[in-house]
Write a protein that holds these residues in place. Structure first.
Motif, PDB file in Angstrom:
ATOM      1  N   THR A   1       0.872  -1.176   0.000  1.00  3.34           N
ATOM      2  CA  THR A   1       0.000   0.000   0.000  1.00  3.34           C
ATOM      3  C   THR A   1       0.910   1.228   0.000  1.00  3.34           C
ATOM      4  OG1 THR A   1      -0.100   0.262   2.406  1.00  3.34           O
ATOM      5  CG2 THR A   1      -1.703  -1.243   1.403  1.00  3.34           C
ATOM      6  N   PRO A   2       0.386   2.417  -0.360  1.00  3.39           N
ATOM      7  CA  PRO A   2       1.256   3.603  -0.431  1.00  3.39           C
ATOM      8  C   PRO A   2       2.033   3.891   0.855  1.00  3.39           C
ATOM      9  CG  PRO A   2      -0.801   4.059  -1.555  1.00  3.39           C
ATOM     10  CD  PRO A   2      -0.959   2.708  -0.918  1.00  3.39           C
ATOM     11  N   ILE A   3       1.367   3.841   2.002  1.00  2.84           N
ATOM     12  CA  ILE A   3       2.063   4.125   3.266  1.00  2.84           C
ATOM     13  C   ILE A   3       3.107   3.050   3.548  1.00  2.84           C
ATOM     14  CG2 ILE A   3       1.787   4.297   5.775  1.00  2.84           C
ATOM     15  CD1 ILE A   3      -0.968   5.547   5.266  1.00  2.84           C
ATOM     16  N   SER A   4       2.727   1.788   3.353  1.00  2.00           N
ATOM     17  CA  SER A   4       3.651   0.691   3.606  1.00  2.00           C
ATOM     18  C   SER A   4       4.849   0.723   2.658  1.00  2.00           C
ATOM     19  CB  SER A   4       2.924  -0.651   3.491  1.00  2.00           C
ATOM     20  OG  SER A   4       1.927  -0.765   4.488  1.00  2.00           O
ATOM     21  N   GLU A   5       4.622   1.158   1.419  1.00  2.00           N
ATOM     22  CA  GLU A   5       5.731   1.260   0.464  1.00  2.00           C
ATOM     23  C   GLU A   5       6.716   2.360   0.888  1.00  2.00           C
ATOM     24  OE1 GLU A   5       6.690  -0.470  -2.174  1.00  2.00           O
ATOM     25  OE2 GLU A   5       5.014  -1.888  -2.233  1.00  2.00           O
ATOM     26  N   GLN A   6       6.188   3.429   1.468  1.00  2.09           N
ATOM     27  CA  GLN A   6       7.080   4.482   1.963  1.00  2.09           C
ATOM     28  C   GLN A   6       7.966   3.955   3.100  1.00  2.09           C
ATOM     29  OE1 GLN A   6       5.262   8.486   2.542  1.00  2.09           O
ATOM     30  NE2 GLN A   6       3.473   7.614   1.536  1.00  2.09           N
ATOM     31  N   ILE A   7       7.367   3.138   3.976  1.00  3.45           N
ATOM     32  CA  ILE A   7       8.149   2.538   5.060  1.00  3.45           C
ATOM     33  C   ILE A   7       9.180   1.577   4.477  1.00  3.45           C
ATOM     34  CG2 ILE A   7       8.057   1.134   7.163  1.00  3.45           C
ATOM     35  CD1 ILE A   7       5.188   2.158   7.578  1.00  3.45           C
ATOM     36  N   ARG A   8       8.808   0.837   3.425  1.00  2.00           N
ATOM     37  CA  ARG A   8       9.736  -0.077   2.747  1.00  2.00           C
ATOM     38  C   ARG A   8      10.973   0.667   2.258  1.00  2.00           C
ATOM     39  NH1 ARG A   8       9.501  -4.895  -0.435  1.00  2.00           N
ATOM     40  NH2 ARG A   8      11.117  -4.925  -2.033  1.00  2.00           N
ATOM     41  N   ASN A   9      10.746   1.819   1.665  1.00  2.00           N
ATOM     42  CA  ASN A   9      11.872   2.596   1.137  1.00  2.00           C
ATOM     43  C   ASN A   9      12.871   2.958   2.225  1.00  2.00           C
ATOM     44  OD1 ASN A   9      10.792   2.486  -1.441  1.00  2.00           O
ATOM     45  ND2 ASN A   9       9.709   4.440  -1.250  1.00  2.00           N
ATOM     46  N   VAL A  10      12.358   3.267   3.413  1.00  2.00           N
ATOM     47  CA  VAL A  10      13.240   3.605   4.537  1.00  2.00           C
ATOM     48  C   VAL A  10      14.013   2.366   4.998  1.00  2.00           C
ATOM     49  CG1 VAL A  10      13.321   4.394   6.931  1.00  2.00           C
ATOM     50  CG2 VAL A  10      11.778   5.508   5.313  1.00  2.00           C
ATOM     51  N   ILE A  11      13.305   1.245   5.122  1.00  2.00           N
ATOM     52  CA  ILE A  11      13.931   0.019   5.623  1.00  2.00           C
ATOM     53  C   ILE A  11      15.045  -0.473   4.708  1.00  2.00           C
ATOM     54  CG2 ILE A  11      13.562  -2.425   6.154  1.00  2.00           C
ATOM     55  CD1 ILE A  11      10.661  -1.723   6.886  1.00  2.00           C
ATOM     56  N   LEU A  12      14.774  -0.494   3.404  1.00  2.00           N
ATOM     57  CA  LEU A  12      15.688  -1.146   2.472  1.00  2.00           C
ATOM     58  C   LEU A  12      16.690  -0.202   1.810  1.00  2.00           C
ATOM     59  CD1 LEU A  12      13.231  -3.669   0.761  1.00  2.00           C
ATOM     60  CD2 LEU A  12      14.737  -4.028   2.724  1.00  2.00           C
TER      61      LEU A  12
ATOM     62  N   LEU B   1      10.625  -2.888  14.260  1.00  2.00           N
ATOM     63  CA  LEU B   1       9.410  -2.094  14.498  1.00  2.00           C
ATOM     64  C   LEU B   1       8.872  -1.498  13.200  1.00  2.00           C
ATOM     65  CD1 LEU B   1      10.546  -0.375  17.812  1.00  2.00           C
ATOM     66  CD2 LEU B   1       8.641  -1.984  17.574  1.00  2.00           C
ATOM     67  N   LEU B   2       9.760  -1.090  12.308  1.00  2.00           N
ATOM     68  CA  LEU B   2       9.318  -0.548  11.020  1.00  2.00           C
ATOM     69  C   LEU B   2       8.629  -1.623  10.190  1.00  2.00           C
ATOM     70  CD1 LEU B   2      12.321   1.762  10.027  1.00  2.00           C
ATOM     71  CD2 LEU B   2       9.984   2.487  10.549  1.00  2.00           C
ATOM     72  N   TYR B   3       9.187  -2.824  10.199  1.00  2.00           N
ATOM     73  CA  TYR B   3       8.529  -3.924   9.484  1.00  2.00           C
ATOM     74  C   TYR B   3       7.135  -4.174  10.047  1.00  2.00           C
ATOM     75  CZ  TYR B   3      12.448  -5.678   6.663  1.00  2.00           C
ATOM     76  OH  TYR B   3      13.442  -5.835   5.719  1.00  2.00           O
ATOM     77  N   ALA B   4       7.013  -4.180  11.362  1.00  2.00           N
ATOM     78  CA  ALA B   4       5.714  -4.427  11.997  1.00  2.00           C
ATOM     79  C   ALA B   4       4.715  -3.312  11.673  1.00  2.00           C
ATOM     80  CB  ALA B   4       5.890  -4.559  13.511  1.00  2.00           C
ATOM     81  N   ALA B   5       5.201  -2.067  11.638  1.00  2.00           N
ATOM     82  CA  ALA B   5       4.328  -0.935  11.306  1.00  2.00           C
ATOM     83  C   ALA B   5       3.832  -1.028   9.867  1.00  2.00           C
ATOM     84  CB  ALA B   5       5.081   0.377  11.526  1.00  2.00           C
ATOM     85  N   SER B   6       4.745  -1.343   8.957  1.00  2.00           N
ATOM     86  CA  SER B   6       4.368  -1.512   7.553  1.00  2.00           C
ATOM     87  C   SER B   6       3.351  -2.644   7.406  1.00  2.00           C
ATOM     88  CB  SER B   6       5.620  -1.813   6.718  1.00  2.00           C
ATOM     89  OG  SER B   6       5.271  -2.110   5.383  1.00  2.00           O
ATOM     90  N   ARG B   7       3.584  -3.720   8.131  1.00  2.19           N
ATOM     91  CA  ARG B   7       2.700  -4.903   8.083  1.00  2.19           C
ATOM     92  C   ARG B   7       1.296  -4.560   8.571  1.00  2.19           C
ATOM     93  NH1 ARG B   7       6.224  -8.471  10.256  1.00  2.19           N
ATOM     94  NH2 ARG B   7       6.835  -8.789   8.086  1.00  2.19           N
ATOM     95  N   ARG B   8       1.212  -3.816   9.645  1.00  2.00           N
ATOM     96  CA  ARG B   8      -0.088  -3.427  10.192  1.00  2.00           C
ATOM     97  C   ARG B   8      -0.898  -2.636   9.163  1.00  2.00           C
ATOM     98  NH1 ARG B   8      -4.169  -4.225  13.906  1.00  2.00           N
ATOM     99  NH2 ARG B   8      -5.492  -2.393  13.800  1.00  2.00           N
ATOM    100  N   GLN B   9      -0.274  -1.632   8.571  1.00  2.00           N
ATOM    101  CA  GLN B   9      -0.964  -0.786   7.590  1.00  2.00           C
ATOM    102  C   GLN B   9      -1.401  -1.599   6.380  1.00  2.00           C
ATOM    103  OE1 GLN B   9      -1.677   2.316   8.377  1.00  2.00           O
ATOM    104  NE2 GLN B   9      -2.786   2.713   6.477  1.00  2.00           N
ATOM    105  N   HIS B  10      -0.558  -2.529   5.977  1.00  2.00           N
ATOM    106  CA  HIS B  10      -0.848  -3.400   4.836  1.00  2.00           C
ATOM    107  C   HIS B  10      -2.068  -4.284   5.113  1.00  2.00           C
ATOM    108  CE1 HIS B  10       0.447  -7.085   2.320  1.00  2.00           C
ATOM    109  NE2 HIS B  10      -0.014  -6.184   1.489  1.00  2.00           N
ATOM    110  N   LEU B  11      -2.142  -4.830   6.316  1.00  2.00           N
ATOM    111  CA  LEU B  11      -3.299  -5.643   6.692  1.00  2.00           C
ATOM    112  C   LEU B  11      -4.582  -4.817   6.679  1.00  2.00           C
ATOM    113  CD1 LEU B  11      -1.879  -7.708   9.706  1.00  2.00           C
ATOM    114  CD2 LEU B  11      -2.715  -8.668   7.547  1.00  2.00           C
ATOM    115  N   VAL B  12      -4.516  -3.654   7.286  1.00  2.00           N
ATOM    116  CA  VAL B  12      -5.712  -2.800   7.417  1.00  2.00           C
ATOM    117  C   VAL B  12      -6.241  -2.371   6.050  1.00  2.00           C
ATOM    118  CG1 VAL B  12      -6.514  -0.540   8.213  1.00  2.00           C
ATOM    119  CG2 VAL B  12      -5.124  -1.961   9.724  1.00  2.00           C
ATOM    120  N   GLU B  13      -5.346  -1.960   5.183  1.00  2.00           N
ATOM    121  CA  GLU B  13      -5.761  -1.390   3.894  1.00  2.00           C
ATOM    122  C   GLU B  13      -6.016  -2.421   2.802  1.00  2.00           C
ATOM    123  OE1 GLU B  13      -4.421   2.568   2.410  1.00  2.00           O
ATOM    124  OE2 GLU B  13      -2.660   2.083   3.630  1.00  2.00           O
ATOM    125  N   LYS B  14      -5.301  -3.549   2.850  1.00  2.00           N
ATOM    126  CA  LYS B  14      -5.344  -4.450   1.695  1.00  2.00           C
ATOM    127  C   LYS B  14      -5.723  -5.890   2.024  1.00  2.00           C
ATOM    128  CE  LYS B  14      -2.829  -4.992  -2.627  1.00  2.00           C
ATOM    129  NZ  LYS B  14      -1.605  -4.562  -3.355  1.00  2.00           N
TER     130      LYS B  14
END
Length: 206
Positions: free
Chosen positions: A40-51, A65-78
């Motif tokens: 999702t857009p928010i999760s992809e932004q977090i991905r860019n920071v992580i990788l 924690l960043l992976y978990a945050a990205s995962r949460r948003q991904h579950l909620v939105e998609k």
């Protein structure tokens, strides 16, 4: 049905599932393909920071924690909305990657990282996890030979790190045998695709 794909770097899981997705769609299943971190857009932004290869100073707990945050948003939105609509969600990486990479290879502890992710996911687990198992030497060689593949911060880790990742994935497969199926990813592409499809259809037909 929620299906996740796991494995060390260069295991070929993304390529292997393409044929399976096409066949499942031909059989009339609605498929949602997605990935972590991202999807999702928010999760992809977090991905860019992580990788980002420039972020070498990132602390291991920050990473987890960043992976978990990205995962949460991904579950909620998609993921959750798609499952609610009766679709099959096929996700490239999920909680087990955090357990193997941060819990195992980074040394944070499997159960410690698991607890963070149980909070983030509200105990949402896949129905089926396909583990594409391969020796790190082979996987990393595949990455080097593939000029089109994204090279991220984790790809730059030493071989010892990637060996720990693989060991952690295999340990998780023993810990959660009801949902894990191990695919020999060192086989030729056609054999891996065949094993992938058989594993998915076997679970769908239960």
């Amino acid at each position: 049905m929620f299906i996740t794909l796991e494995g060390p770097e260069g295991s070929g899981k993304t390529t292997a599932v393409e044929a399976a997705v096409k066949r499942l769609q031909e059989l009339g299943y609605e498929i949602v393909r997605t990935r972590e971190p991202g999807g999702t857009p928010i999760s992809e932004q977090i991905r860019n920071v992580i990788l980002d290869k420039a972020n070498t100073a990132m602390d291991s707990r920050t990473e987890a924690l960043l992976y978990a945050a990205s995962r949460r948003q991904h579950l909620v939105e998609k993921v959750w909305p798609a499952l609610k609509e009766g679709k099959i969600v096929i996700c490239d990486r999920y909680v087990d990657s955090s357990l193997a990479y941060q819990g195992g290879a980074r040394g944070l502890g499997i159960d410690e990282v698991l607890n963070v992710n149980l909070f983030a996911t509200e105990n949402t687990w896949p129905d089926l996890t396909l583990l594409f198992d391969i020796k790190p030497e082979i996987g990393l060689a595949r990455i080097s030979a593939n000029a089109d593949r994204e090279v991220n911060r984790l790809d730059l880790e030493k071989l010892e790190f990637h060996n720990k990742v693989r060991e952690s994935f295999l340990a998780l497969a023993k810990r959660f045998p009801d949902r894990f199926v191990i695919i020999d990813a060192s086989q030729d592409r056609e054999s891996v695709a065949k094993d992938t499809m058989e594993a998915i259809l076997s679970r769908l037909c239960k």
